[in-house]
Scaffold this motif. Structure first.
Motif, PDB file in Angstrom:
ATOM      1  N   HIS A  22      52.299  49.522  43.457  1.00  0.00           N
ATOM      2  CA  HIS A  22      51.577  48.738  44.027  1.00  0.00           C
ATOM      3  C   HIS A  22      51.269  49.230  45.210  1.00  0.00           C
ATOM      4  N   GLN A  55      47.724  49.390  35.559  1.00  0.00           N
ATOM      5  CA  GLN A  55      46.478  47.958  35.367  1.00  0.00           C
ATOM      6  C   GLN A  55      46.807  47.485  37.124  1.00  0.00           C
ATOM      7  N   VAL A  56      47.902  47.888  37.585  1.00  0.00           N
ATOM      8  CA  VAL A  56      47.415  47.752  39.092  1.00  0.00           C
ATOM      9  C   VAL A  56      46.765  48.631  40.111  1.00  0.00           C
ATOM     10  N   GLU A 113      43.666  47.361  38.831  1.00  0.00           N
ATOM     11  CA  GLU A 113      42.967  46.031  40.189  1.00  0.00           C
ATOM     12  C   GLU A 113      42.448  46.003  40.966  1.00  0.00           C
ATOM     13  N   LYS A 114      43.736  47.115  41.595  1.00  0.00           N
ATOM     14  CA  LYS A 114      42.553  48.268  43.006  1.00  0.00           C
ATOM     15  C   LYS A 114      41.541  48.577  43.494  1.00  0.00           C
ATOM     16  N   LYS A 158      39.299  48.566  41.136  1.00  0.00           N
ATOM     17  CA  LYS A 158      37.771  47.025  41.391  1.00  0.00           C
ATOM     18  C   LYS A 158      37.808  45.796  42.107  1.00  0.00           C
ATOM     19  N   GLU A 159      38.826  45.857  42.915  1.00  0.00           N
ATOM     20  CA  GLU A 159      38.556  44.618  44.016  1.00  0.00           C
ATOM     21  C   GLU A 159      38.434  45.208  45.524  1.00  0.00           C
TER      22      GLU A 159
END
Length: 452
Positions: free
Chosen positions: A191, A214-215, A218-219, A221-222
């Motif tokens: 993170h 995974q983190v 997701e970042k 993609k965000e």
């Protein structure tokens, strides 16, 4: 007044601020400083590098290839081995003393404005690391460089370097380190590291623990950036040990590059090379292959001082700044692969904020029978764990009392280790200096290596 003294006096002034391991988790003062200085953080494209292990080696490989391409480069890394100017490199060399001092003199009055504002708000003034980071950006803007490779100091999201937006965000392998500051799991640490992934950028990541990957995914993609992961879109296809390093075939994100000479030891350095190649492809758009001859020339010229570096022969003395269990494990595997020691005598020193117990446990397990006798010592850093304390911990971990030797002074430790390495007359003994980067730095200087 000589330049040398000037650099020393600037360094003393910087050290008078909050120390390096007291990072302030904040970015506002950095943005304010950039603002008053005319935004040097926007003066050049940035390749931003974070991760737990391999940041500096990866940064140096990226830089070496960009230079082979004919680009002017700035590289900001930490910590330094022998001199503070190493942290701010221009075209592969530490910034000149004259430039270091001149730019500091130019920006000092502006930093005093920021300091005064911070003090008025009851906040600590700019720290040592914050000031060095601002100085780095100012030096690169003054050059000006075509591209800067900026290594994160600690974490990512609130690290001082995060005032720069990476055109490529590079994340080397994440493992547990600085857990007191970054979190107890690789997910928590990811993170922090994910904080350098910005809109308009491109994520290139080494293979990661599942929770960390995974983190990062997701970042990416965000914020809507393309992402490429080692082991999925790119990686090391094969590697063989070669004289002075290894031959590596890399599948990049845009091309395949067979038989590249990487003059650094170990599977971890091959992995760093693959990450560097993908980062370079991403920097040039991610679609087209890198010119093979440029890549070959750049990688062949890459160095990584203090990382499994042979600083003397007969007997071979190797210095290695592995300062967490994963680093030790990777280095031990590389040592066994690249060198054939009949016996290896480790000289070990660790800093207080590191997990000494896990480092020693990993050393014992990874080096196994090749290392029997250990010498515990300490660097001159006030953060060094006393040698006797390390030795006690080693005995508790089952190193065996007869195999543990204590020398508080590094020169005495080296002398003892060399004697032990030479004890069985077959000329195939070696000495490994490892643990903290401060110990490695002092050993390099003692052994006549002043350049990094």
């Amino acid at each position: 007044m000589t330049d040398e003294f000037s650099v020393e006096s600037v360094y003393a002034e910087l050290l008078g601020r909050a120390p390096e391991n007291k990072m302030e988790p904040r970015l506002a003062p950095l943005f304010r400083a950039m603002d008053v200085l005319g935004e040097p953080n926007k003066a050049f494209p940035i390749i931003h590098v974070t991760g737990t292990n391999g940041k500096t080696s990866t940064s140096r490989m990226i830089e070496s290839v960009l230079r082979a391409q004919g680009l002017s480069t700035g590289r900001y890394t930490s910590p330094h081995l022998s001199k503070v100017t190493e942290r701010i490199s221009i075209d592969g060399h530490p910034v000149s003393d004259e430039t270091f001092v001149r730019i500091w003199d130019e920006i000092r009055p502006y930093l005093q404005i920021v300091d005064a504002e911070l003090e008025a708000e009851g906040q600590p003034r700019l720290t040592y690391f914050e000031c060095l980071t601002i100085l780095g950006f100012a030096v690169f803007a003054d050059q000006p460089v075509n591209v800067a490779i900026i290594e994160v100091g600690l974490g990512g999201i609130t690290d001082a370097t995060n005032v720069g937006d990476g055109q490529v965000s590079v994340i080397t392998p994440i493992s547990l380190d600085h857990t007191d500051l970054l979190g107890d799991t690789t997910e928590d640490i990811a993170h922090e590291k994910a904080g350098i992934i910005k809109p308009g950028g491109f994520l290139v990541s080494a293979a990661q623990p599942l929770d960390a990957a995974q983190v990062l995914l997701e970042k990416a993609k965000e914020v809507g950036v393309p992402f490429r992961f080692e082991g999925v879109e790119f990686g090391v296809e094969s590697r063989t040990v070669a004289v002075g390093g290894q031959m590596v075939t890399i599948q990049g994100i845009a091309g395949r590059y067979p038989d590249l000479l990487v003059p650094l030891h170990g599977a971890h350095q091959a992995q760093n090379a693959a990450v560097a190649v993908a980062a370079l492809e991403a920097f040039f758009g991610g679609e087209k292959e890198l010119p093979f001859d440029v890549l070959q020339e750049g990688l062949a010229a890459a160095t990584s001082p203090g990382r499994l570096e042979v600083v003397r022969s007969a007997p071979t003395i190797i210095v290695d700044a592995a300062h967490n269990p994963d680093g030790i494990k990777a280095s031990a595997a590389a040592l066994k692969e690249a060198f054939t020691f009949s016996r290896l005598v480790p000289v070990v020193g660790v800093l207080k904020e590191k997990d000494a117990e896990e480092i020693l446990r990993e050393l014992k397990e990874s080096l196994g029978d090749v290392a029997e006798e250990y010498c515990f010592t300490q660097s001159n850093s006030p953060r060094a764990v006393p040698a006797a304390e390390l030795a006690e911990l080693a005995i508790d971990l089952g190193f065996g009392e007869d195999n543990v030797h204590i020398e508080e002074k590094l020169d005495d430790a080296l002398e003892w280790a060399v004697e032990r390495a030479e004890a069985n007359d077959d000329l195939s003994g070696g000495v490994l200096v490892t643990g903290s980067i401060t110990l490695v730095a002092e050993a390099r200087i003692l052994l006549g290596k002043t350049e990094a």
